[in-house]
Scaffold this active site. Structure first.
Site, mmCIF file in Angstrom:
data_model
loop_
_atom_site.group_PDB
_atom_site.id
_atom_site.type_symbol
_atom_site.label_atom_id
_atom_site.label_comp_id
_atom_site.label_asym_id
_atom_site.label_seq_id
_atom_site.Cartn_x
_atom_site.Cartn_y
_atom_site.Cartn_z
ATOM 1 N N LYS B 95 47.938 55.406 43.688
ATOM 2 C CA LYS B 95 47.133 54.660 44.628
ATOM 3 C C LYS B 95 47.065 55.385 45.801
ATOM 4 O O LYS B 95 45.865 55.278 46.466
ATOM 5 C CB LYS B 95 47.545 53.304 44.628
ATOM 6 N N GLU B 117 42.237 44.679 48.860
ATOM 7 C CA GLU B 117 42.552 43.656 47.983
ATOM 8 C C GLU B 117 43.736 44.322 47.229
ATOM 9 O O GLU B 117 43.740 45.358 47.049
ATOM 10 C CB GLU B 117 41.305 43.290 47.059
ATOM 11 N N SER B 384 51.387 56.873 36.012
ATOM 12 C CA SER B 384 50.585 56.678 37.115
ATOM 13 C C SER B 384 51.560 56.153 38.260
ATOM 14 O O SER B 384 51.265 56.282 39.336
ATOM 15 C CB SER B 384 49.520 55.703 36.988
#
Lengths: 264, 402
Positions: B95, B117, B384
């Site tokens: 991210k 968000e 990830s």
């Protein structure tokens, strides 16, 4: 001449401005929607904007969002909304009904079926909040066949190029969102709005209505001095929330007050 | 459309075939036009790109390694499993690649405030992190249900100086947090940059988030020949919104012979209806500014989704994935909660790597595929994120009180 056109033509002759209340279909209860529509007309509404409930009303503030959630709890979807419009039309042949909502329920039904059913229900216009002109060629094609107007929003942040594009695509009337933000937000500066309306009216002969942030008769009167229509939504829903069990009478009284202020 | 054309998408209005686009109210159009203009300028600006890559190297810790999971591969007795170690990034997941990029863009555009968000809190933490790094005010919207479930990440964001706003509307989860962040943005657009955490939302977000994350696939293209002597036979990644998958898929789209496999959250099983597998079991529609596959009912209302992994618990998916599915370039499958949990435990014990529950879905599919393939075949799994954040969930599933 469409019902929307003839309504604005009549108002021009009478030197009056349109009052356009918004309610969410199915809120607070499905049985109240059609009585609320009739009460609004009796109180002086010229066009009814009927909200189609959606699970994710991204452009709406907390008041209309709550209203949408209540309607969804009653299972009200687009098909039921068209049913309310048809029922209203049985005893009112004159007042335009505009459906306001989001793209997904319309796409799910299918644009052509939506167009046919909306025409059969006596709907006069549609405002799909998240279909800007760039994404609504198909909606236009479907609505053209049944003579329903496609209505668009403009906002304080709309560039000159966008105002031009929206004015090219728009039918019925243009809805100017008078505030940055979501429905029901903040405080309105009527001088700013007047400047913006003048800019829009220089590019279109369609009537221009103003909504978002109009909470009382005084503001409505000041807006009506230069706009062709005043749209009130969140304030009406709050009135219903504050007076459970007396929704129809309270909404009738509120709309009548605003009508009186606008005509004064 | 040729497969080779795929990397040139989206078109000017943000369309990937019929998907994507800009489905937002007029109130957001100007902000998106601004963002698109500034992003294209930044993308073409060598100074911006140089700073982005300098930050990825020195702050995030890139390039992330690729690791040959030899013990797991031996146990499976088939294809060799390689892991792209995004879990080793600063903040523990892919991210941060995107939040660094968008925060640099926010700074370039002179916006002192960023909003985001978050579902599980990973994107919120990654945003709060870069906001602290670049001295930006940060507000994170999080569904009130998620605030309860992810108390540690809420605290992490607060430590990093962010304000966390619980969202009580709708299903009180990620999609509602996204709605609320959009409302904030439309109200405070002059001062505020909205850092969307996945490859969804209105154009240019799906393209921009993909571009910032595509560093993952770019690195793999170089690393795989160095490490294994060739490119993999298949690249696997979990798909919620789809940002880690787009990140690793993108540069592989034109590479012939490499299968791209997206792994969605099957929850309690796709047949039960309690899942988050938009591409596997959804239908096209419009949500959050783009047209894509959605989990919705017959009236076009968006339904609640279910997954053991909060990061995959989203009723939509990035529009480029929708197009990759329809065009046949990528395949999408679903892995259920229990399969993902089993893969989580297996990777812990065979390799000493605790994967995020999201990434465990991709690992689980590799575990299914590998035994059916020859030993000289290669599966590259995007690991990830790391699973530290998932301790409470996994313990609870095992009826263990921490």
């Amino acid at each position: 001449m469409s019902r929307i056109q003839s309504t604005f033509a009549r108002l021009t002759n009478e030197h009056r401005k349109a009052l356009i209340p918004f309610i969410t279909a199915g809120d607070p209860a499905p049985a109240l929607t059609v009585p609320l529509m009739h009460a609004l007309v009796e109180a002086g509404a010229d066009v009814i904007e009927l909200g189609v409930p959606f699970s994710d009303p991204m452009a709406d503030g907390p008041v209309i969002q709550r209203s949408s959630e209540r309607a969804l709890k009653h299972g009200v979807g687009l098909a039921q909304v068209l049913g309310f419009a048809a029922e209203f039309r049985q005893t009112n042949a004159a007042t335009p009904v505009v459906l306001m909502g989001y793209a997904n329920p319309v796409e799910r039904m299918g644009l052509d079926r939506f167009a046919q059913d909306a025409q059969a229900a006596g709907v006069d216009g549609v405002l799909v909040v998240d279909y800007p002109p760039e994404e609504s060629a198909e909606l236009h094609a479907s609505m053209r066949g049944v003579g329903i107007d496609v209505i668009y929003l403009l906002s304080p942040t709309s560039s000159a190029a966008r105002i031009e594009r929206v004015c090219q695509a728009a039918q019925g009337y243009i809805y100017y969102v008078s505030l940055k933000g979501v429905t029901g937000a903040g405080h309105l500066d009527t001088a700013d709005v007047e400047t913006a309306i003048a800019r829009i009216k220089a590019r279109t002969s369609l009537p221009v209505g103003v909504g978002f942030g109009i909470r009382d008769g005084d503001t409505a009167r000041r807006i009506a001095a230069f706009a062709d229509a005043v749209v009130i939504g969140s304030r009406i829903i709050q009135e219903m929330e504050a007076h459970p069990g007396q929704e129809v009478s309270r909404v009738r009284a509120l709309a009548a007050d605003i009508r009186k202020a606008m005509d004064a | 459309m040729q497969l080779n054309d795929l990397p040139t998408l989206p078109d000017e209005r943000g369309h990937f075939g019929p998907y994507g686009g800009i489905f937002v109210a007029e109130t957001l159009q100007a902000a998106l036009e601004d963002l698109k203009r500034e992003y294209f300028k930044a993308k073409a600006d060598p100074a911006f790109q140089a700073e982005f890559h300098r930050e990825l190297k020195h702050y995030v810790g890139r390039p992330s390694p690729i690791y040959h999971a030899r013990r797991l591969s031996d146990e499976l007795g088939g294809a060799q499993v390689y892991l792209k170690r995004e879990d080793l990034n600063h903040t523990g997941a892919h991210k941060v690649n995107n939040t660094v990029g968008q925060a640099l863009l926010a700074r370039r555009m002179g916006k002192p405030r960023v909003i985001a968000e978050t579902g599980a809190g990973q994107h919120g933490v990654a945003t709060a992190t870069v906001a602290a790094r670049y001295g930006l005010e940060c507000v994170v919207y999080m569904g009130s249900e998620d605030v309860k479930r992810q108390a540690q990440n809420v605290y992490r964001m607060k430590l990093l100086g962010a304000t966390v706003v619980p969202v009580d509307s709708g299903s009180k989860t990620l999609k509602d947090a996204l709605n609320e962040a959009m409302r904030d943005w439309v109200t405070n657009v002059e001062t505020t940059f909205y850092i969307i955490g996945t490859v969804a939302g209105p154009h240019p977000y799906p393209m921009m988030v993909r571009d910032f994350n595509s560093v993952v696939g770019k690195e793999c293209l170089t690393q795989m020949p160095e490490l294994a002597g060739r490119q993999p036979d298949a690249v696997l990644a979990c798909v919620g919104g789809g940002s880690n998958a787009m990140g690793i898929f993108y540069d592989y789209i034109p590479v012939q012979g490499v299968r791209l496999i997206g792994v969605e959250a099957g929850g309690e099983g796709v047949a039960t209806g309690r899942h988050a597998a938009s591409l596997t079991a959804g239908t096209p529609g419009v949500l959050h500014g783009n047209r894509t596959y959605l989990i919705q009912d017959a009236n076009g209302q968006i339904l609640d989704t279910h997954s053991v992994s909060a990061g995959l618990d989203y009723p939509g998916v990035g529009p480029e994935h929708a197009w990759l599915k329809d065009s046949g370039r990528a395949e999408y499958v679903a892995i259920n909660d229990d399969e993902a949990l089993a893969a989580f435990h297996r990777l812990c014990r065979t390799e000493g790597i605790i994967p995020a529950l999201e990434s465990s879905h991709a690992v689980a599919h590799a575990i299914k595929m590998a035994p059916t393939m020859a030993k000289d075949r290669i599966l590259l799994v995007n690991l990830s994120g790391r699973g530290d954040k998932d301790m409470a969930t996994v313990a609870e599933r095992g009826n263990i009180a921490l």
